[in-house]
Design an enzyme around this catalytic site. Structure first.
Site, PDB file in Angstrom:
ATOM      1  N   CYS A   1      -5.796 -57.630 104.964  1.00  0.00           N
ATOM      2  CA  CYS A   1      -6.204 -56.468 105.762  1.00  0.00           C
ATOM      3  C   CYS A   1      -6.995 -55.490 104.906  1.00  0.00           C
ATOM      4  CB  CYS A   1      -4.981 -55.790 106.370  1.00  0.00           C
ATOM      5  SG  CYS A   1      -4.131 -56.807 107.585  1.00  0.00           S
ATOM      6  N   THR A   2      -8.121 -55.936 104.410  1.00  0.00           N
ATOM      7  CA  THR A   2      -9.034 -55.095 103.648  1.00  0.00           C
ATOM      8  C   THR A   2     -10.430 -55.683 103.753  1.00  0.00           C
ATOM      9  OG1 THR A   2      -9.692 -54.379 101.420  1.00  0.00           O
ATOM     10  CG2 THR A   2      -8.358 -56.368 101.565  1.00  0.00           C
TER      11      THR A   2
END
Length: 524
Positions: free
Chosen positions: A342-343
């Site tokens: 999640c980046t």
């Protein structure tokens, strides 16, 4: 002989596969490219997988370590501690104590402070550490890979500082035995590599004469290149052996007879092309004019710095399509390969040419045996590590998975003590004052202490007031003494007694043991 798809079905994806046959070939190729006689050190930072380290040991390579973890990996793979080289800046006393206690004697010193810390650790254990001085010298002109020295750096002694304070080289507990160079890594061409190594030889000869320091070991470092996460082959260094031998003959004519011993280091050249990462496409999508393939592996498994653009571009190769297909698979043009984190930094490749890629396809990143999993952001977001499979001649040798675990940490390396650091809290009076009131112990107790601490009263009977710390009682030895005493006398020493004063001398420890025995079985 299992294919990558069969291995993926057996062990799941993502999956690292390392080929031991390629490791052996790389070591043979490197030796053929180097002047002989010479020594090869494998740099564990490239990949500390125990199977790879053990294979290189079987091939005659030694190991260069830079941490307690790498030291443990080298020892577990069968490397004799006395043949290891310990390098790297920022060495702390605890790791030096552990290395020397394990039997290591050769260290690369990066600064005067580093040299003095090595000496202090050696003196504490009654030994002398052989040190090579890492030199931060100017690099040769021309193309280079990632430069390690030749500029302001945490690595090595600056020449001006070394010349100005050479009296500090006489650090107690150390013996200077040579020099260590490592000006660059992953040299871009053979000509540049030859120039760097030749300049290091000339600098070593000049410093030996100017400073009057011994030169029994000359570690010229490495710089040997290998492709990373892209197709390609390791370079063949056709002229390096002859050219470098001529430079050695001119500047250090005794090298052919081992004076000095000439050594080289390598990580990526030895294991880089042995490894590949197999990853599955989990989703394919189109977003604002760009196509994305989302993989089950990202910067948490392959080159953690790739998200910052340091390692791009990487390149994946497709296996045959899998059973699942996405309706919106890109048929032409390029696709961005993104990982599962999640980046937005989790991108392994941009503009990858993979027309028709679909969900369920398997992709392979080649040449990732070095600086792959162990150089990645494995702990970020908690995804499990890939399985790591060793193969040799098409046969599976082993399959393991690296795991990060959390465990309770007690003061003083897990000993059940209340002291923050009992080894440093022993007072001079406790350690040296005679103890006339010490009760007489039995032969089993004296034998036990001598076995764990061979330096304890080596001549004559055991003295009640001998300092256990001076005899080598570090954290590991203290745990061994504790376990063996409790087992021998069927007692359990309470936490309140697990303090520095208890383990100060044979007498102080025996008083606690004797009191507990009386509580258990009555007076002797």
């Amino acid at each position: 002989m299992a294919t990558d798809r069969e291995l993926a079905e057996r062990y799941g994806t993502p999956l690292y596969v390392y080929d031991l046959a390629r490791v052996r070939t790389a070591l043979e190729d490197l030796r053929a490219a180097l002047p002989q006689p010479s020594r090869v050190y494998y740099s564990l930072k490239a990949n500390p997988h125990p199977g790879l380290v053990a294979e290189l040991r079987r091939g005659g390579a030694r190991a260069e370590v830079t941490s307690r973890g790498e030291l443990a990996a080298a020892l577990a793979a069968g490397h004799p501690a006395a043949e290891l080289m310990y390098s790297g800046p920022g060495k702390v006393r605890a790791e030096l104590d552990e290395a020397i206690s394990a039997g290591m004697r050769t260290f690369s010193a990066e600064s005067f402070g580093d040299l003095e810390r090595i000496g202090e650790a050696a003196v504490a254990q009654g030994v002398t550490a052989d040190c090579v001085l890492r030199i931060n010298a100017a690099g040769a002109p021309g193309q280079a890979g990632l430069r390690m020295t030749g500029a302001p750096s945490q690595f090595g002694f600056d020449l001006d500082g070394l010349r100005g304070e050479r009296a500090r080289l006489l650090a107690r507990g150390t013996r200077i035995v040579g020099m260590h160079f490592f000006p660059l890594t992953n040299a871009r061409d053979e000509e540049g590599l030859r120039a760097e190594l030749a300049q290091s030889v000339r600098t070593a000869a000049e410093l030996r004469d100017e400073l009057g320091v011994p030169l029994h070991l000359l570690d010229l470092g490495g710089g040997f290149a290998a492709p990373y996460a892209t197709p390609g082959e390791r370079p063949v260094y056709r002229e390096l052996r002859t050219a470098l031998a001529a430079v050695l003959d001119e500047n250090l004519p005794g090298w052919r007879d081992g004076e000095p011993v000439v050594a080289f280091e390598s990580g990526r050249y030895l294991v880089g092309d042995s490894g590949r990462l197999v990853t599955a496409v989990t989703d394919v999508k189109h977003s604002r004019g760009k196509d994305y393939a989302v993989l089950d592996s990202g910067i948490n498994h392959l080159g953690g710095l790739s998200g910052l653009g340091r390692l791009l571009p990487l390149s994946a190769q497709p296996l045959e399509p899998g059973p699942e297909h996405a309706v919106d698979a890109p048929d032409e043009g390029s696709v961005t390969l993104a990982g599962p984190l999640c980046t937005p930094a989790d991108v392994l490749a941009r503009a990858a040419r993979l027309p028709g890629v679909r969900s369920g396809d398997l992709l392979v990143f080649p040449n990732v045996g070095a600086y792959g999993l162990s150089a990645s952001l494995l702990g970020f977001l908690g995804h499990p590590a890939p399985a790591e499979v060793l193969v040799d001649g098409g046969e599976t040798v082993s399959a393991t998975r690296l795991a990060l675990t959390r465990h309770a940490v007690e003061p003083f390396d897990g000993l059940r003590a209340k002291d923050a650091n009992p080894m440093t809290e022993t007072t001079a009076a406790t350690a040296t004052a005679p103890d006339a009131t010490a009760p007489a112990w039995d032969e089993a107790y004296e034998s036990l202490l001598h076995e764990v601490l061979p330096r304890l009263s080596a001549k004559g009977p055991l003295r009640p007031d001998s300092s256990l710390k001076a005899a080598g009682l570090d954290s590991l030895a203290m745990v061994e003494v504790l376990v063996r005493v409790e087992s021998e006398y069927s007692i359990a020493i309470p936490d309140a007694d697990l303090v520095a004063a208890t383990f100060a001398t044979p007498a102080s420890l025996w008083r606690v043991v004797s009191a507990l025995r009386e509580q258990t079985v009555g007076p002797a």
